[in-house]
Design an enzyme around this catalytic site. Structure first.
Site, PDB file in Angstrom:
ATOM      1  N   LYS A  37       0.845  -1.205   0.000  1.00 42.46           N
ATOM      2  CA  LYS A  37       0.000   0.000   0.000  1.00 42.46           C
ATOM      3  C   LYS A  37       0.875   1.247   0.000  1.00 42.46           C
ATOM      4  CE  LYS A  37      -1.798  -1.610   3.693  1.00 42.46           C
ATOM      5  NZ  LYS A  37      -2.527  -1.892   4.930  1.00 42.46           N
ATOM      6  N   GLY A  56      -7.372   3.593  10.928  1.00 46.84           N
ATOM      7  CA  GLY A  56      -8.034   2.304  10.719  1.00 46.84           C
ATOM      8  C   GLY A  56      -8.212   1.916   9.260  1.00 46.84           C
ATOM      9  N   GLY A  90      -6.012   0.690   7.172  1.00 49.11           N
ATOM     10  CA  GLY A  90      -5.330  -0.581   6.867  1.00 49.11           C
ATOM     11  C   GLY A  90      -6.146  -1.777   7.329  1.00 49.11           C
TER      12      GLY A  90
END
Ligand SMILES: Cc1ncc(COP(=O)(O)OP(=O)(O)O)c(N)n1
Ligand SMILES: Cc1nc(C(=O)O)sc1CCOP(=O)(O)O
Ligand SMILES: [Mg+2]
Length: 529
Positions: free
Chosen positions: A207, A242, A244
């Site tokens: 990511k 939050g 991820g």
């Protein structure tokens, strides 16, 4: 679970078999199975991340979520104030309680605070089988607090990652897992994805949200064969706490519903992006990083989140493809024809209007969509991505000379259904790479409906079905006299038949659809025995 992870096939056969196998038990209990994710993670008292985010993400995606809490954190929008690790034997007890009683489809991991907890989890996964393992290698909270120390890295690398179907590190986590290498560009992320893949997970999503100097959020997905650069717009908001955990849970939820890995990742990215956009101005807490609202769909009324979530390959069972010429010939409207086909048992409908003016086509599509939605039957548009977009239809069907599936996917987003006509193994492979959900294979028999259409025959259908990574629907000259033969071959990935004239070039669409439906039901039950 077999060593090296669970094989998550692109076909849905395992999932469907599980439903069939458990149906007797459900009958006994009078219930129905629902997709199930088990989250093994830490608790966040502020409820933006961790177990609380996982529960909300799964709820938002329509999936049941059970929980094993590995650690309790005292946490808010300012940071992590304290961590209380749950004793390893109590983590083991929670795992046993859930896995010995409930049929879990996918396990998703978050904060695993000690080597002992990882070992306990791995032990449970050898005892109880699940379909997939999603590993979010949580090491540092978004506020910068350390949640798993360096001692755990080698256990992640050597024991957990080889079991994973997907691992989803951010830049810092990818770097830590790879011994501290620098990740500053998209090329570095590709390299990291390849190196992580070599450690054993079947798929890697690196990511790039923290990558400097990029306007888009770029993630790299690597499945061991192909790299995909998945871009989403960077949303200006403080409410990213939050993300991820939510992304990984959403991937797990989509896998539990039966999506392929790439589709699950795409849907998850889109969901997080939509949730961030929706919540960008909400104010919870006084810290620099706030939580976002996972349950937007309960409030937004957004059509795209109200559609039946992921594509269900069993919808291909009886695929009705319209033809305006035929309906005109028999003196009925397109909407009446579609309604009759659905009443007769059609499980998906495609509007194939070759000569319609754009404006008429759009109006017809909207009217047919209302009928289809009221029966929970997906409606696809033949060839015209613009009409699909404008009418908010459930997707498109494109051929080899129409818009490529990859472009249609970019235009339509991850949640719409895309079908591609394929006559060869190479075309089927390309459809899969392009992000299609299913392929149509034909002409199985010769047809008068489509001019100059080469016939591939039952042999050609068999070749394509055997090689396809996507579900297949057979098309071309199929009617009540030969549909049984096609389905009774029991070809891998073949989910149903698509028909035009056998339904619509007939006086009574309802009666013909019923007849074909009954015949297909008989053919598929004889195939199971
Ligand atoms: C389910 C299904 N399979 C194949 C086709 C044919 O699509 P295409 O090759 O693009 O040909 P046209 O239908 O556009 O003439 C289909 N429509 N549906
Ligand atoms: C639209 C279409 N596509 C085909 C393919 O081979 O891809 S055959 C076909 C026509 C199917 O009509 P009928 O059911 O009337 O034969
Ligand atoms: Mg076409």
């Amino acid at each position: 679970m077999a060593s090296g992870g669970v094989i998550l096939s692109n076909s849905f056969s395992f999932y469907q078999k599980r439903i069939v196998m458990s149906s007797r038990m459900q009958e006994k209990n009078g219930g129905a199975s629902i997709p199930h994710v088990l989250s093994v993670a830490g608790s966040d008292s502020g409820a933006g991340a961790g177990i609380q985010a996982d529960l909300k993400a799964c709820a938002a995606r329509g999936v049941y979520c059970s929980t094993v809490i590995t650690s309790v954190t005292a946490q808010n929008t300012v940071g992590v104030q304290a961590v209380h690790a749950v004793p390893e034997d109590f983590v083991a007890q929670q795992l046993k309680s859930v896995l010995s009683d409930m049929q879990v489809d996918v396990v998703k991991t978050g904060m695993l605070p000690s080597v002992g907890v990882v070992k306990v989890l791995l032990q449970s996964l050898t005892e109880f089988s699940v379909r997939a393992l999603v590993v979010d290698p949580v090491m540092v909270s978004t506020s910068g607090d350390v949640l798993a120390g360096p001692s755990i890295l080698s256990t992640f690398r050597e024991e957990l990652l080889p079991m994973a179907n997907i691992v989803t590190p951010n830049i810092k986590e990818a770097s830590a897992l790879l011994g501290g290498i620098r990740l500053e560009t998209v090329a570095d992320m590709r390299n990291a994805a390849e190196l992580l893949h070599a450690l054993g997970p079947r798929n890697v999503l690196v990511k790039g949200g923290d990558l400097p100097d990029s306007l888009d959020a770029v993630d790299i997905f690597f499945n061991g064969e192909h790299f995909y650069e998945l871009r989403s717009s960077r949303i200006k908001t403080r409410n990213t706490h939050g993300t991820g955990c939510t992304l990984a849970s959403c991937i797990a939820a989509e896998l539990a519903k039966g999506s392929s890995m790439l589709t699950a990742v795409r849907v998850a990215k889109r969901y997080v992006e939509t949730a961030l956009e929706y919540s960008k101005d909400i104010l919870i807490g006084n810290g620099i990083q706030g939580p976002f609202d996972h349950l937007l769909r309960l409030k937004s009324g957004s059509q795209s989140f109200h559609r039946k979530d992921a594509f269900n390959p069993s919808d291909l069972f009886l695929y009705a493809v319209t033809d305006s010429g035929m309906n005109k010939k028999w003196g009925r409207s397109m909407v009446d024809a579609v309604a009759a086909a659905i009443q007769g048992g059609a499980t998906i409908v495609q509007l194939r209007e070759k000569d319609a003016e754009t404006r008429d086509f759009l109006e017809t599509a909207k009217s047919c969509l209302a009928v289809c939605r009221s029966h929970g039957v997906p409606l696809l548009i033949n060839d015209r991505v613009d009409v699909a977009l404008a009418s908010d239809a459930d997707g498109v069907h494109v051929g080899q000379s129409d818009m490529p599936a990859s472009v249609a996917r970019t235009l339509l987003g991850p949640e719409k259904i895309i079908g591609v006509s394929c006559k060869t193994i190479e075309q089927a492979q390309q459809a899969w790479i392009g992000g299609a959900d299913y392929i149509g294979c034909g002409g199985v028999y010769s047809t008068n409906t489509k001019a100059n259409n080469p016939t591939v025959g039952l042999d050609g259908l068999k070749t394509v079905c055997s090689a396809s990574k996507l579900p297949v629907v057979a098309i071309g000259g199929i009617n009540t006299s030969n549909a049984g033969t096609v389905m009774e071959m029991g070809l891998p990935n073949l989910k149903g038949v698509a028909v035009v004239s056998a339904l619509f070039d007939r006086e009574n669409v309802l009666a013909e659809t019923k007849k074909l439906h009954a015949l297909l039901m008989e053919a598929s039950s004889s195939k199971i025995q």
